[in-house]
Design a protein around this motif. Sequence first.
Motif, PDB file in Angstrom:
ATOM      1  N   SER A 129      43.868  39.504  34.543  1.00  0.00           N
ATOM      2  CA  SER A 129      42.766  38.659  34.081  1.00  0.00           C
ATOM      3  C   SER A 129      43.155  37.186  33.954  1.00  0.00           C
ATOM      4  CB  SER A 129      42.271  39.157  32.717  1.00  0.00           C
ATOM      5  OG  SER A 129      43.329  39.144  31.787  1.00  0.00           O
ATOM      6  N   ARG A 130      44.444  36.868  34.053  1.00  0.00           N
ATOM      7  CA  ARG A 130      44.863  35.467  33.987  1.00  0.00           C
ATOM      8  C   ARG A 130      45.783  35.178  35.174  1.00  0.00           C
ATOM      9  NH1 ARG A 130      46.564  34.328  27.784  1.00  0.00           N
ATOM     10  NH2 ARG A 130      45.597  32.296  28.121  1.00  0.00           N
ATOM     11  N   PRO A 131      45.211  35.252  36.364  1.00  0.00           N
ATOM     12  CA  PRO A 131      46.044  35.103  37.561  1.00  0.00           C
ATOM     13  C   PRO A 131      46.421  33.659  37.837  1.00  0.00           C
ATOM     14  CG  PRO A 131      43.765  35.301  38.207  1.00  0.00           C
ATOM     15  CD  PRO A 131      43.801  35.491  36.713  1.00  0.00           C
ATOM     16  N   ARG A 132      47.527  33.514  38.569  1.00  0.00           N
ATOM     17  CA  ARG A 132      47.844  32.207  39.121  1.00  0.00           C
ATOM     18  C   ARG A 132      46.823  31.905  40.220  1.00  0.00           C
ATOM     19  NH1 ARG A 132      53.977  33.582  40.524  1.00  0.00           N
ATOM     20  NH2 ARG A 132      52.841  35.463  41.140  1.00  0.00           N
ATOM     21  N   HIS A 133      46.708  30.626  40.566  1.00  0.00           N
ATOM     22  CA  HIS A 133      45.667  30.230  41.529  1.00  0.00           C
ATOM     23  C   HIS A 133      45.789  31.008  42.836  1.00  0.00           C
ATOM     24  CE1 HIS A 133      43.643  27.707  44.566  1.00  0.00           C
ATOM     25  NE2 HIS A 133      42.801  27.428  43.572  1.00  0.00           N
TER      26      HIS A 133
ATOM     27  N   ASP B 155      46.803  33.897  43.323  1.00  0.00           N
ATOM     28  CA  ASP B 155      46.539  35.328  43.176  1.00  0.00           C
ATOM     29  C   ASP B 155      45.088  35.633  42.805  1.00  0.00           C
ATOM     30  OD1 ASP B 155      49.134  36.085  43.771  1.00  0.00           O
ATOM     31  OD2 ASP B 155      49.800  35.928  41.685  1.00  0.00           O
ATOM     32  N   ILE B 156      44.217  34.616  42.765  1.00  0.00           N
ATOM     33  CA  ILE B 156      42.823  34.852  42.389  1.00  0.00           C
ATOM     34  C   ILE B 156      42.103  35.611  43.500  1.00  0.00           C
ATOM     35  CG2 ILE B 156      40.598  33.768  41.888  1.00  0.00           C
ATOM     36  CD1 ILE B 156      42.143  31.437  40.642  1.00  0.00           C
TER      37      ILE B 156
ATOM     38  N   ILE C 133      33.741  35.821  41.804  1.00  0.00           N
ATOM     39  CA  ILE C 133      32.375  35.305  41.947  1.00  0.00           C
ATOM     40  C   ILE C 133      31.361  36.364  41.531  1.00  0.00           C
ATOM     41  CG2 ILE C 133      30.647  34.572  43.648  1.00  0.00           C
ATOM     42  CD1 ILE C 133      32.987  33.168  45.128  1.00  0.00           C
ATOM     43  N   ARG C 134      31.573  37.605  41.980  1.00  0.00           N
ATOM     44  CA  ARG C 134      30.631  38.671  41.610  1.00  0.00           C
ATOM     45  C   ARG C 134      30.591  38.878  40.098  1.00  0.00           C
ATOM     46  NH1 ARG C 134      32.547  41.312  46.366  1.00  0.00           N
ATOM     47  NH2 ARG C 134      33.953  42.630  45.140  1.00  0.00           N
ATOM     48  N   ALA C 135      31.753  38.771  39.468  1.00  0.00           N
ATOM     49  CA  ALA C 135      31.816  38.988  38.019  1.00  0.00           C
ATOM     50  C   ALA C 135      31.191  37.843  37.224  1.00  0.00           C
ATOM     51  CB  ALA C 135      33.271  39.181  37.585  1.00  0.00           C
TER      52      ALA C 135
ATOM     53  N   ARG D  25      35.450  34.129  33.835  1.00  0.00           N
ATOM     54  CA  ARG D  25      36.494  35.174  33.829  1.00  0.00           C
ATOM     55  C   ARG D  25      37.087  35.269  35.225  1.00  0.00           C
ATOM     56  NH1 ARG D  25      36.584  40.976  34.494  1.00  0.00           N
ATOM     57  NH2 ARG D  25      34.346  41.004  34.916  1.00  0.00           N
ATOM     58  N   LEU D  26      38.386  35.050  35.323  1.00  0.00           N
ATOM     59  CA  LEU D  26      39.091  35.130  36.599  1.00  0.00           C
ATOM     60  C   LEU D  26      39.629  36.546  36.815  1.00  0.00           C
ATOM     61  CD1 LEU D  26      41.165  31.811  36.521  1.00  0.00           C
ATOM     62  CD2 LEU D  26      39.003  32.232  37.707  1.00  0.00           C
ATOM     63  N   ILE D  27      39.499  37.010  38.037  1.00  0.00           N
ATOM     64  CA  ILE D  27      40.073  38.307  38.417  1.00  0.00           C
ATOM     65  C   ILE D  27      41.053  38.051  39.547  1.00  0.00           C
ATOM     66  CG2 ILE D  27      39.616  40.615  39.332  1.00  0.00           C
ATOM     67  CD1 ILE D  27      36.816  40.400  38.167  1.00  0.00           C
ATOM     68  N   GLY D  28      42.244  38.577  39.386  1.00  0.00           N
ATOM     69  CA  GLY D  28      43.266  38.288  40.398  1.00  0.00           C
ATOM     70  C   GLY D  28      44.031  39.509  40.817  1.00  0.00           C
ATOM     71  N   TYR D  29      44.779  39.334  41.900  1.00  0.00           N
ATOM     72  CA  TYR D  29      45.696  40.363  42.346  1.00  0.00           C
ATOM     73  C   TYR D  29      46.962  40.273  41.508  1.00  0.00           C
ATOM     74  CZ  TYR D  29      42.859  40.004  46.613  1.00  0.00           C
ATOM     75  OH  TYR D  29      41.834  39.976  47.518  1.00  0.00           O
TER      76      TYR D  29
END
Length: 381
Positions: free
Chosen positions: A166-170, A172-173, A179-181, A197-201
Amino acid sequence: MRPSADERLRRWRLVLGGEPGAEGTGCTLAGQDAAMDGALAALYGGGRSGGKDRGAGLGASAPSVARWLGDIRTYFPSSVVQVMQRDAIERLGLATLLLEPEMLEAVEADVHLVGTLLSLNKAMPETTRETARAVVRKVVEDLEKRLATRTRATLTGALDRSARISRPRHRDIDWDRTIRANLKNYLPEYNTVVPERLIGYGRAARGVKKDVVLCIDQSGSMAASVVYASVFGAVLASMRSIATRLVVFDTAVVDLTDQLDDPVDVLFGTQLGGGTDINRALAHCQSQITRPADTVVVLISDLYEGGIRDEMLKRVAAMKASGVQFVALLALSDEGAPAYDREHAAALAALGAPAFACTPDLFPEVMAAAIERRPLPIPEA
């Protein structure tokens, strides 16, 4: 370059067989062509025009068959040799001769030959067993070389991407998911979405990330699938991030997980043929699931159920409802889908588990999609 008229007549003569001048070709064979024709005639008879009269000249002598096997390897490419061997086994009843070591040493090994050997496993004398294992091991090692590297790379990437943070580096976004979230935060005056809210790998940490259960129908029609699934099972078991379980079944269920370090042991632990009880096999698999949301169950079967159909379907529905990713493969081979129970396939599709045939080259992509919980790459019919 187009073949000459004489070359076309020669090829037709080899295809049609018969005495000199057969089928009106007026072509007489000599030298290596005559030897090739003799090898073909021994299997398919003198007249190979598709009629029912197909007398064969191999006889029941192991030495004569071994010589014939040597001949066809001399005159034909490997792919043709494998087809001719398969025809000899199926049409002339030569399977029992494969129980003799000198025969096994003469054959061109492939997946189909391994299936035949596995079907003869219980009748195999000790004098032949080690030779048979050597033949099977050669095929397995060739398959592993072809499939292992790509499978590990594909699934390692899928495991990394499935570890969401939930707190990815740029870098890893995951912008699509982010966008959907955050669509509710769309600002029309700025024509943009505010990513609250960011979602990342994430990068897959050490330790087991996914559990995979391979549930394999070992009825006779599934021989090639059993071979490929055993090889893939060993490859998956070699990955630390995946806990792999391998179960084979007919009317009984055998868990071969403890033999996954050697796919040859797995294959010789199978028993091709017999009936089918998919419900019982899935019951065993279901009992081994401890982390449903992190589990992928792969059923490889032609879906001809000899057990309790309604319970089988209820079991699949229950696993999916608990969060299990359920994959149904009608075959895992290069030949495409065998005959299968279409009613059961339709019932699984209605539960959100479409059944389809899968080639070995596609299997890593199917598993990656299941791990990431995205739509499976189902081939077009």
